[in-house]
Design a protein around this motif. Structure first.
Motif, PDB file in Angstrom:
ATOM      1  N   VAL A 115      -0.571  19.747   5.067  1.00 37.20           N
ATOM      2  CA  VAL A 115      -1.325  18.830   4.235  1.00 37.20           C
ATOM      3  C   VAL A 115      -1.478  17.293   4.819  1.00 37.20           C
ATOM      4  N   PHE A 116      -0.208  16.829   5.253  1.00 39.25           N
ATOM      5  CA  PHE A 116      -0.409  15.512   5.588  1.00 39.25           C
ATOM      6  C   PHE A 116      -0.745  15.056   6.912  1.00 39.25           C
ATOM      7  N   SER A 117      -0.396  16.020   7.972  1.00 37.26           N
ATOM      8  CA  SER A 117      -0.946  15.956   9.172  1.00 37.26           C
ATOM      9  C   SER A 117      -2.232  16.147   9.234  1.00 37.26           C
ATOM     10  N   GLN A 118      -2.875  16.954   8.534  1.00 39.54           N
ATOM     11  CA  GLN A 118      -4.315  17.365   8.374  1.00 39.54           C
ATOM     12  C   GLN A 118      -5.151  15.867   7.746  1.00 39.54           C
ATOM     13  N   ARG A 119      -4.076  15.049   7.208  1.00 36.94           N
ATOM     14  CA  ARG A 119      -4.827  13.700   6.611  1.00 36.94           C
ATOM     15  C   ARG A 119      -5.397  12.904   7.607  1.00 36.94           C
ATOM     16  N   TRP A 120      -4.733  12.958   8.637  1.00 35.01           N
ATOM     17  CA  TRP A 120      -5.201  12.125  10.001  1.00 35.01           C
ATOM     18  C   TRP A 120      -6.690  12.339  10.022  1.00 35.01           C
ATOM     19  N   VAL A 170       2.193   8.184  15.121  1.00 38.40           N
ATOM     20  CA  VAL A 170       2.967   9.340  14.530  1.00 38.40           C
ATOM     21  C   VAL A 170       3.043   8.624  12.854  1.00 38.40           C
ATOM     22  N   ASP A 171       3.019   9.796  12.094  1.00 39.38           N
ATOM     23  CA  ASP A 171       3.240   9.722  10.516  1.00 39.38           C
ATOM     24  C   ASP A 171       4.896  10.279  10.531  1.00 39.38           C
ATOM     25  N   THR A 172       5.783   9.246  10.162  1.00 37.23           N
ATOM     26  CA  THR A 172       7.201   9.692  10.014  1.00 37.23           C
ATOM     27  C   THR A 172       7.347   9.080   8.563  1.00 37.23           C
ATOM     28  N   VAL A 173       6.648   9.470   7.838  1.00 42.36           N
ATOM     29  CA  VAL A 173       6.649   8.890   6.322  1.00 42.36           C
ATOM     30  C   VAL A 173       8.064   9.477   5.608  1.00 42.36           C
ATOM     31  N   THR A 174       8.203  10.939   5.794  1.00 42.50           N
ATOM     32  CA  THR A 174       9.566  11.458   5.434  1.00 42.50           C
ATOM     33  C   THR A 174      10.424  12.014   6.526  1.00 42.50           C
ATOM     34  N   GLY A 175      10.077  11.251   7.823  1.00 40.88           N
ATOM     35  CA  GLY A 175      11.152  11.667   8.851  1.00 40.88           C
ATOM     36  C   GLY A 175      12.154  10.297   8.998  1.00 40.88           C
ATOM     37  N   ALA A 232       1.004  -1.053   0.032  1.00 41.66           N
ATOM     38  CA  ALA A 232      -0.167  -0.208   0.104  1.00 41.66           C
ATOM     39  C   ALA A 232       1.029   1.127  -0.189  1.00 41.66           C
ATOM     40  N   SER A 233       0.215   2.196  -0.130  1.00 35.21           N
ATOM     41  CA  SER A 233       1.185   3.539  -0.118  1.00 35.21           C
ATOM     42  C   SER A 233       1.129   4.014   1.510  1.00 35.21           C
ATOM     43  N   GLY A 234       1.701   4.949   1.810  1.00 40.41           N
ATOM     44  CA  GLY A 234       1.845   5.491   3.180  1.00 40.41           C
ATOM     45  C   GLY A 234       0.407   5.667   3.751  1.00 40.41           C
ATOM     46  N   THR A 235      -0.431   6.206   3.079  1.00 43.10           N
ATOM     47  CA  THR A 235      -1.678   6.506   3.384  1.00 43.10           C
ATOM     48  C   THR A 235      -2.571   5.502   3.776  1.00 43.10           C
ATOM     49  N   GLY A 236      -2.162   4.275   3.336  1.00 42.31           N
ATOM     50  CA  GLY A 236      -3.071   3.020   3.333  1.00 42.31           C
ATOM     51  C   GLY A 236      -2.494   2.522   5.166  1.00 42.31           C
ATOM     52  N   HIS A 283       5.691  13.647  12.132  1.00 43.74           N
ATOM     53  CA  HIS A 283       7.292  13.782  12.381  1.00 43.74           C
ATOM     54  C   HIS A 283       7.708  14.959  11.423  1.00 43.74           C
ATOM     55  N   ASN A 284       7.694  14.515  10.237  1.00 39.56           N
ATOM     56  CA  ASN A 284       8.269  15.619   9.279  1.00 39.56           C
ATOM     57  C   ASN A 284       6.933  15.863   8.371  1.00 39.56           C
ATOM     58  N   GLU A 285       6.529  17.282   8.111  1.00 42.55           N
ATOM     59  CA  GLU A 285       5.402  17.601   7.650  1.00 42.55           C
ATOM     60  C   GLU A 285       5.886  17.969   6.352  1.00 42.55           C
ATOM     61  N   THR A 286       6.003  17.134   5.180  1.00 41.53           N
ATOM     62  CA  THR A 286       6.456  17.219   3.870  1.00 41.53           C
ATOM     63  C   THR A 286       6.020  18.571   3.247  1.00 41.53           C
ATOM     64  N   SER A 287       4.685  18.806   3.499  1.00 46.08           N
ATOM     65  CA  SER A 287       4.202  19.983   2.727  1.00 46.08           C
ATOM     66  C   SER A 287       4.745  21.439   3.021  1.00 46.08           C
ATOM     67  N   SER A 332       7.844   3.165   1.311  1.00 46.15           N
ATOM     68  CA  SER A 332       9.032   2.760   0.555  1.00 46.15           C
ATOM     69  C   SER A 332       9.706   3.868  -0.105  1.00 46.15           C
ATOM     70  N   GLN A 333       8.682   4.886  -0.701  1.00 51.56           N
ATOM     71  CA  GLN A 333       9.328   5.925  -1.456  1.00 51.56           C
ATOM     72  C   GLN A 333      10.235   7.040  -1.192  1.00 51.56           C
ATOM     73  N   LYS A 334      10.479   7.033   0.098  1.00 54.16           N
ATOM     74  CA  LYS A 334      10.932   8.089   0.916  1.00 54.16           C
ATOM     75  C   LYS A 334      12.348   7.888   0.984  1.00 54.16           C
ATOM     76  N   GLY A 335      12.736   7.471   2.345  1.00 57.45           N
ATOM     77  CA  GLY A 335      13.956   7.557   2.939  1.00 57.45           C
ATOM     78  C   GLY A 335      14.532   5.966   2.594  1.00 57.45           C
TER      79      GLY A 335
HETATM   80  C1  LIG Z   1       4.545  13.178   5.473  1.00 56.74           C
HETATM   81  C2  LIG Z   1       3.710  12.288   4.563  1.00 56.74           C
HETATM   82  N1  LIG Z   1       2.718  11.446   5.181  1.00 56.74           N
HETATM   83  C3  LIG Z   1       1.919  10.855   4.306  1.00 56.74           C
HETATM   84  C4  LIG Z   1       2.066  10.617   2.948  1.00 56.74           C
HETATM   85  C5  LIG Z   1       1.214  10.005   2.094  1.00 56.74           C
HETATM   86  O1  LIG Z   1       1.815   8.991   1.612  1.00 56.74           O
HETATM   87  P1  LIG Z   1       1.537   8.205   0.182  1.00 56.74           P
HETATM   88  O2  LIG Z   1       1.512   9.158  -0.572  1.00 56.74           O
HETATM   89  O3  LIG Z   1       2.668   7.215   0.072  1.00 56.74           O
HETATM   90  O4  LIG Z   1       0.021   7.600   0.708  1.00 56.74           O
HETATM   91  C6  LIG Z   1       3.149  11.655   2.534  1.00 56.74           C
HETATM   92  C7  LIG Z   1       3.567  11.479   1.120  1.00 56.74           C
HETATM   93  O5  LIG Z   1       4.148  12.459   0.280  1.00 56.74           O
HETATM   94  C8  LIG Z   1       4.003  12.330   3.224  1.00 56.74           C
HETATM   95  O6  LIG Z   1       5.043  13.039   2.820  1.00 56.74           O
END
Ligand SMILES: Cc1ncc(COP(=O)(O)O)c(C=O)c1O
Length: 387
Positions: A88-93, A167-172, A61-65, A139-143, A192-195
């Protein structure tokens, strides 16, 4: 002929040649002993990256999954959660929380700021009945290119409530320190597509004992993402369903590369990349969106375009002349900032090339506040001092 594309975005990130070679191999059976050996070592190495003795589940799945998996597996519809949002990403929670029927309390700060620790504590202390079952943060707010002090925030949550720390540490993760066990985190998500220097398609979810106990009380934890199924498969060196076999073999290689570099080496390289980009921007008198170094992201840097030069023109110039891709701002920040990713397999060579290209493109577009070479020189000075 054009040079090979250079991905300077905060994901997907470049994939090292050694990993690409593994990805080119034909698939093998997902219940074979060869694949079991790969999974056994991948599961162990993921624990090493998350700094945990707890299981790390692996989802195709992607991180959102994995974010959705985290919420549906430990919370019942109607449960209250506090979401700390700084982009944007922390708001996703909160979006996922609402979509799965949770009662979401949102605490947001303006873009460019880190989560507000004081507001967090006053919310938790006012929750006398301890209604809030989980606190979700990033952890790391990518937006916005902001790094949050997760260790300190998790400690405050533990001190003031019984809520699970999610915790979302997708890009941390894999860019800067993240210690699942030592920091008292209950659920942590990455991708997977990050660090991890892989193509998109895998998500990782570290799960504490407290989270597994909460899971045992959940009425409808779903099917595909179900923790119980994951927990049963993991010790057998399996996944519940057919996983992305090819990506997992690539992950095995990527983790091997990470172990060779060591976590400390990886973090130092990300700090060097970050400092080079920030100093380069300042060297050509561009404004950083996050001036405060203490909360500056190790994975991505957000920069304001110079007066009279649009983000679109900068991105188009980089893409067309140099085959370099950088990111725009997202949502409200689109056109207001551009973001240079320095996450994963990115080295000072890539930063120097990107900075030189950026400076060239800005000058071509009429920017002349600083002489050509100012940004490159600033980045070189960082490298000469710390590289
Ligand atoms: C911090 C963070 N959380 C969540 C996501 C969402 O991950 P995905 O696009 O793999 O579902 C991203 C994607 O860039 C992100 O940077």
């Amino acid at each position: 002929m054009k040079p090979d594309p250079m991905l300077m975005i905060p994901g997907p990130t470049p994939v090292p040649q050694a990993v690409l070679e593994v990805l080119a191999r034909p698939p093998i059976g997902h219940r074979s002993s060869d694949f079991k050996a790969v999974l056994d070592s991948v599961y162990a190495d993921l624990q090493w990256v998350f700094c945990t003795q707890q299981p790390v589940f692996l989802y195709t799945a992607s991180g959102t999954g994995a974010m959705e998996a985290a919420l549906v597996n430990v919370l019942n519809p109607g449960d209250a959660v506090l979401v700390l949002s700084c982009g944007v990403f922390s708001q996703r929670w909160s979006e996922i929380g609402k979509a799965v029927g949770l009662t979401v309390h949102l605490q947001a700060v303006p873009a460019g700021q880190a989560h507000d620790a004081d507001a967090l504590v006053s919310f938790l202390t006012s929750d006398a009945g301890k209604a809030v079952k989980a606190v979700c943060l990033i952890h790391n707010e990518t937006s916005t290119a902001v790094l949050n002090p997760v260790e300190a925030l998790a400690r405050l949550i533990r001190e003031h409530s019984d809520a699970l720390v999610i915790v979302d540490t997708v890009t941390g993760l894999g860019a800067t320190a993240f210690e699942f066990d030592a920091w008292g985190i209950d659920l942590a998500v990455s991708g997977s597509q990050k660090g991890f220097m892989l193509p998109p398609g895998l998500a990782f979810l570290a799960v504490s004992e407290r989270a597994m106990s909460a899971h045992a009380q959940v009425r409808n934890p779903g099917y595909y993402f179900n923790f119980s199924k994951q927990a049963k498969s993991l010790p057998l060196g399996q996944t519940p369903y057919t996983p992305a076999v090819t990506l997992i073999r690539g992950l095995g290689k990527a983790l091997e590369l990470m172990k060779t570099e060591t976590l400390d080496g990886i973090f130092k390289r990300h700090t060097l990349n970050q400092t080079m980009v920030r100093q380069a921007a300042l060297g050509m008198r561009l404004d950083l969106f996050v001036p405060d170094e203490a909360i500056a992201s190790p994975s991505v840097t957000a920069i304001l375009p110079p007066d009279g030069v649009s983000v679109d023109a900068i991105r188009a110039g980089l893409r067309e002349q140099f085959s370099i891709t950088i990111a725009n701002g997202q949502k409200d920040l689109m056109g207001k900032i551009f973001r240079i990713g320095h996450l994963g397999a990115i080295y000072p060579r890539d930063i120097l090339a990107t900075i030189a290209a950026l400076e060239t493109v800005c000058h071509q577009a009429g920017y002349n506040k600083t002489p050509l070479g100012s940004a490159v020189k600033a980045a070189q000075e960082v490298l000469a001092q710390h590289g």
